[in-house]
Scaffold this active site. Structure first.
Site, PDB file in Angstrom:
ATOM      1  N   SER A  84     -13.418  24.206 -18.237  1.00 33.97           N
ATOM      2  CA  SER A  84     -14.222  24.875 -17.216  1.00 33.97           C
ATOM      3  C   SER A  84     -15.215  23.912 -16.609  1.00 33.97           C
ATOM      4  O   SER A  84     -15.822  24.206 -15.592  1.00 33.97           O
ATOM      5  CB  SER A  84     -15.053  25.992 -17.845  1.00 33.97           C
ATOM      6  OG  SER A  84     -14.287  26.762 -18.706  1.00 33.97           O
ATOM      7  N   HIS A 127      -7.140  25.937 -14.356  1.00 38.91           N
ATOM      8  CA  HIS A 127      -8.113  26.737 -15.097  1.00 38.91           C
ATOM      9  C   HIS A 127      -7.821  28.236 -14.981  1.00 38.91           C
ATOM     10  O   HIS A 127      -7.928  28.813 -13.896  1.00 38.91           O
ATOM     11  CB  HIS A 127      -9.529  26.418 -14.559  1.00 38.91           C
ATOM     12  CG  HIS A 127     -10.615  27.122 -15.283  1.00 38.91           C
ATOM     13  ND1 HIS A 127     -11.739  27.607 -14.672  1.00 38.91           N
ATOM     14  CD2 HIS A 127     -10.744  27.442 -16.590  1.00 38.91           C
ATOM     15  CE1 HIS A 127     -12.518  28.189 -15.555  1.00 38.91           C
ATOM     16  NE2 HIS A 127     -11.936  28.103 -16.724  1.00 38.91           N
ATOM     17  N   GLU A 148      -7.801  28.430 -11.031  1.00 46.78           N
ATOM     18  CA  GLU A 148      -8.433  27.363 -10.249  1.00 46.78           C
ATOM     19  C   GLU A 148      -7.647  26.076 -10.448  1.00 46.78           C
ATOM     20  O   GLU A 148      -7.319  25.714 -11.585  1.00 46.78           O
ATOM     21  CB  GLU A 148      -9.881  27.130 -10.712  1.00 46.78           C
ATOM     22  CG  GLU A 148     -10.843  28.214 -10.273  1.00 46.78           C
ATOM     23  CD  GLU A 148     -12.264  27.957 -10.766  1.00 46.78           C
ATOM     24  OE1 GLU A 148     -13.202  28.211  -9.992  1.00 46.78           O
ATOM     25  OE2 GLU A 148     -12.456  27.546 -11.924  1.00 46.78           O
ATOM     26  N   ASN A 164     -17.252  29.393 -12.285  1.00 51.19           N
ATOM     27  CA  ASN A 164     -18.346  29.250 -13.252  1.00 51.19           C
ATOM     28  C   ASN A 164     -19.647  28.791 -12.604  1.00 51.19           C
ATOM     29  O   ASN A 164     -20.724  29.062 -13.134  1.00 51.19           O
ATOM     30  CB  ASN A 164     -17.943  28.316 -14.393  1.00 51.19           C
ATOM     31  CG  ASN A 164     -17.044  29.040 -15.379  1.00 51.19           C
ATOM     32  OD1 ASN A 164     -17.202  30.225 -15.593  1.00 51.19           O
ATOM     33  ND2 ASN A 164     -16.091  28.332 -15.948  1.00 51.19           N
TER      34      ASN A 164
HETATM   35  C1  LIG Z   1     -15.472  31.211 -18.740  1.00 51.24           C
HETATM   36  C2  LIG Z   1     -14.372  30.730 -17.900  1.00 51.24           C
HETATM   37  O1  LIG Z   1     -14.156  29.527 -17.833  1.00 51.24           O
HETATM   38  C3  LIG Z   1     -13.602  31.605 -17.050  1.00 51.24           C
HETATM   39  C4  LIG Z   1     -13.487  33.026 -17.450  1.00 51.24           C
HETATM   40  O2  LIG Z   1     -12.582  33.415 -18.140  1.00 51.24           O
HETATM   41  S1  LIG Z   1     -14.682  34.027 -16.845  1.00 51.24           S
HETATM   42  C5  LIG Z   1     -14.204  35.621 -17.347  1.00 51.24           C
HETATM   43  C6  LIG Z   1     -13.364  36.299 -16.304  1.00 51.24           C
HETATM   44  N1  LIG Z   1     -13.011  37.619 -16.753  1.00 51.24           N
HETATM   45  C7  LIG Z   1     -13.675  38.704 -16.365  1.00 51.24           C
HETATM   46  O3  LIG Z   1     -14.605  38.627 -15.565  1.00 51.24           O
HETATM   47  C8  LIG Z   1     -13.226  39.972 -17.004  1.00 51.24           C
HETATM   48  C9  LIG Z   1     -13.934  41.170 -16.413  1.00 51.24           C
HETATM   49  N2  LIG Z   1     -13.431  42.382 -17.058  1.00 51.24           N
HETATM   50  C10 LIG Z   1     -12.311  43.023 -16.649  1.00 51.24           C
HETATM   51  O4  LIG Z   1     -11.682  42.664 -15.667  1.00 51.24           O
HETATM   52  C11 LIG Z   1     -11.910  44.237 -17.441  1.00 51.24           C
HETATM   53  O5  LIG Z   1     -13.051  44.745 -18.090  1.00 51.24           O
HETATM   54  C12 LIG Z   1     -10.783  43.948 -18.508  1.00 51.24           C
HETATM   55  C13 LIG Z   1      -9.489  43.553 -17.797  1.00 51.24           C
HETATM   56  C14 LIG Z   1     -11.186  42.848 -19.481  1.00 51.24           C
HETATM   57  C15 LIG Z   1     -10.555  45.198 -19.321  1.00 51.24           C
HETATM   58  O6  LIG Z   1     -10.303  46.233 -18.426  1.00 51.24           O
HETATM   59  P1  LIG Z   1     -10.514  47.776 -18.817  1.00 51.24           P
HETATM   60  O7  LIG Z   1      -9.996  48.575 -17.697  1.00 51.24           O
HETATM   61  O8  LIG Z   1     -11.901  47.989 -19.295  1.00 51.24           O
HETATM   62  O9  LIG Z   1      -9.701  47.913 -20.134  1.00 51.24           O
HETATM   63  P2  LIG Z   1      -8.230  48.349 -20.350  1.00 51.24           P
HETATM   64  O10 LIG Z   1      -7.950  49.666 -19.711  1.00 51.24           O
HETATM   65  O11 LIG Z   1      -8.076  48.220 -21.825  1.00 51.24           O
HETATM   66  O12 LIG Z   1      -7.384  47.198 -19.652  1.00 51.24           O
HETATM   67  C16 LIG Z   1      -7.014  47.176 -18.277  1.00 51.24           C
HETATM   68  C17 LIG Z   1      -5.699  46.486 -18.161  1.00 51.24           C
HETATM   69  O13 LIG Z   1      -5.803  45.129 -18.625  1.00 51.24           O
HETATM   70  C18 LIG Z   1      -4.920  44.926 -19.751  1.00 51.24           C
HETATM   71  N3  LIG Z   1      -5.617  44.089 -20.729  1.00 51.24           N
HETATM   72  C19 LIG Z   1      -6.896  44.172 -21.113  1.00 51.24           C
HETATM   73  N4  LIG Z   1      -7.199  43.198 -21.976  1.00 51.24           N
HETATM   74  C20 LIG Z   1      -6.074  42.483 -22.156  1.00 51.24           C
HETATM   75  C21 LIG Z   1      -5.736  41.335 -22.927  1.00 51.24           C
HETATM   76  N5  LIG Z   1      -6.623  40.713 -23.697  1.00 51.24           N
HETATM   77  N6  LIG Z   1      -4.474  40.865 -22.858  1.00 51.24           N
HETATM   78  C22 LIG Z   1      -3.549  41.461 -22.089  1.00 51.24           C
HETATM   79  N7  LIG Z   1      -3.808  42.541 -21.323  1.00 51.24           N
HETATM   80  C23 LIG Z   1      -5.059  43.058 -21.363  1.00 51.24           C
HETATM   81  C24 LIG Z   1      -4.637  46.283 -20.298  1.00 51.24           C
HETATM   82  O14 LIG Z   1      -3.392  46.311 -20.968  1.00 51.24           O
HETATM   83  C25 LIG Z   1      -4.646  47.137 -19.045  1.00 51.24           C
HETATM   84  O15 LIG Z   1      -3.424  47.020 -18.351  1.00 51.24           O
HETATM   85  P3  LIG Z   1      -2.800  48.298 -17.525  1.00 51.24           P
HETATM   86  O16 LIG Z   1      -3.911  48.821 -16.683  1.00 51.24           O
HETATM   87  O17 LIG Z   1      -1.673  47.672 -16.748  1.00 51.24           O
HETATM   88  O18 LIG Z   1      -2.357  49.245 -18.588  1.00 51.24           O
END
Ligand SMILES: CC(=O)CC(=O)SCCNC(=O)CCNC(=O)[C@H](O)C(C)(C)COP(=O)(O)OP(=O)(O)OC[C@H]1O[C@@H](n2cnc3c(N)ncnc32)[C@H](O)[C@@H]1OP(=O)(O)O
Length: 286
Positions: free
Chosen positions: A120, A141, A153, A192
Site C-alpha cells: 500500500s 494493489h 490500483e 490510502n
Molecule cells: C488498507 C489498504 O491498503 C486497502 C484496503 O483494503 S482499504 C479497505 C477497503 N475496504 C472497505 O472499505 C470495506 C468497506 N466495507 C464493505 O464494503 C462492507 O462492509 C463489506 C463488503 C466488508 C461487508 O458487507 P456487508 O453487507 O456488511 O456484509 P455481508 O452482507 O456479510 O457481505 C456483503 C457481500 O460481500 C461478501 N463478503 C463479505 N465479506 C467477504 C469476504 N471476506 N470474502 C468474500 N466475500 C465477502 C458477502 O458474501 C456478500 O455477498 P452477496 O451480497 O453477494 O451475498
C-alpha cells in the site's frame, strides 16, 4: 502472453483473498507461506471463504471443489518458478519485501514473468531495483475483502515498462473482471492517501474521548452512508497494517495527519490487531 499461472506470496488476509480471486477466475494458483503451518492456515482461510460463497448460493459444491483443485499451498518459494505473474502480499514491512523481491527475481524462469507487489505504501521502484528485472515489476494493489472489492490500483514505477503496465491492465480488467485505476509510485497511492488520514483522525477522536467507538462509527454509517465506520474498517484492514501504512506515508511526506496516534501504537504492541486477532476497537468471534 496471457497470464494463466499465478503465484501469491503470503496467505494472510490479502494473500488468501487474492488467491481466491485468481482461482475463481480459472487460473492455476500457487500460494506460498513462511512455513507448513501457515500454508495450512491459508488453505483453510480460502476454503472457508469459498464455503461461505457456497452457503450463500453464489457457488455450487462442484465449483468450490474445482476452484480448490486449482490452488496449491506450500512453504517452498521455488514452487513459483514457472509462474507468469507473482503477486507479493507479505506483511507491510520494507525489509521483508526487499528480501522477497531479491529472491523472487532469481527464481522466476520466464523472461516475460511479471513480479507485482500488493504493497500500500512501499516504493515500487525499490522493489524493482533489487529484483534484477525492474521493467517487469509494478504495484498491483487489491482491497479488502479482495473477492468483493472491485478496485485494483496499478502502480508503475519509474522503471516499469509500458508493456508490463498494459499486461496488468488487461489481466485485472479482462481476466479478473475488476476495475483498474492508475496511481503514481508515492506512498499511499490514491485510496490510502485519502483513507488513512481519515482512519487516523477517527482513532485520534476515540483517543481523545471525544465520542465512543460505536458513536464515531454510527456517525459515518448513518450520517454519510459508508458501509462501515472508520474504526470497524481499521479493524477489518488490521491495525498493524493501518499503522504501517501511516508510518510509510509519514516518512514520505512528513505530514502530521499520517502519523499514527499513540493509542494505535499501544494496541498493535498489545497484539490487538482487529478482526484477524479477535480484538481491536471491537471484539470478534474467531
Ligand atoms: C488498507 C489498504 O491498503 C486497502 C484496503 O483494503 S482499504 C479497505 C477497503 N475496504 C472497505 O472499505 C470495506 C468497506 N466495507 C464493505 O464494503 C462492507 O462492509 C463489506 C463488503 C466488508 C461487508 O458487507 P456487508 O453487507 O456488511 O456484509 P455481508 O452482507 O456479510 O457481505 C456483503 C457481500 O460481500 C461478501 N463478503 C463479505 N465479506 C467477504 C469476504 N471476506 N470474502 C468474500 N466475500 C465477502 C458477502 O458474501 C456478500 O455477498 P452477496 O451480497 O453477494 O451475498
Amino acid at each position: 502472453m496471457t497470464i494463466a499461472r499465478l503465484g501469491v506470496v503470503g496467505g494472510g488476509l490479502m494473500g488468501s483473498g487474492i488467491t481466491e480471486v485468481g482461482a475463481r477466475a480459472g487460473l492455476s494458483v500457487v500460494t506460498v507461506e513462511v512455513d507448513d503451518d501457515a500454508a495450512k492456515r491459508a488453505a483453510e482461510r480460502v476454503e472457508a471463504s469459498l464455503r461461505k460463497a457456497e452457503q450463500r448460493g453464489k457457488l455450487t459444491a462442484d465449483d468450490v471443489a474445482a476452484t480448490l483443485e486449482r490452488v496449491t499451498f506450500t512453504a517452498d518459494l521455488e514452487a513459483l518458478a514457472d509462474r507468469d505473474l507473482v503477486v507479493e502480499a507479505a506483511s507491510e514491512d520494507e525489509r521483508t519485501k526487499l528480501d522477497l523481491f531479491r529472491t523472487l527475481g532469481s527464481i522466476l524462469e520466464s523472461d516475460d514473468a511479471v513480479l507485482a507487489s500488493n504493497t500500500s505504501s512501499i516504493p515500487i521502484v525499490k522493489l524493482g531495483a533489487v529484483s534484477g528485472r525492474a521493467d517487469r515489476v509494478m504495484g498491483v494493489h487489491f482491497f479488502n475483502p479482495a473477492p468483493v472489492m472491485r478496485l485494483v490500483e496499478l502502480i508503475p514505477s519509474l522503471t516499469t515498462s509500458p508493456e508490463t503496465l498494459q499486461r496488468m491492465q488487461t489481466f485485472v480488467s479482462e481476466t479478473l473482471g475488476k476495475e483498474p485505476i492508475e496511481a503514481t509510485d508515492r506512498a499511499g497511492f490514491v485510496v490510502n492517501s485519502l483513507l488513512v488520514p481519515y482512519l487516523l483522525s477517527a482513532i485520534r477522536m476515540y483517543e481523545a474521548g471525544y465520542a465512543s467507538a460505536a458513536d464515531i462509527d454510527s456517525g459515518m454509517v448513518l450520517g454519510c452512508g459508508h458501509p462501515m465506520g472508520p474504526l470497524a474498517l481499521a479493524d477489518l484492514i488490521g491495525l498493524d497494517t493501518v499503522r504501517a501504512i501511516g508510518v510509510s506515508m509519514y516518512e514520505e511526506f512528513k505530514e502530521p495527519l499520517y502519523s499514527p496516534p499513540p493509542v494505535l501504537d499501544r494496541m498493535v504492541e498489545a497484539g490487538l490487531l482487529g478482526k484477524k486477532s479477535g480484538h481491536g476497537f471491537y471484539p470478534y468471534d474467531r
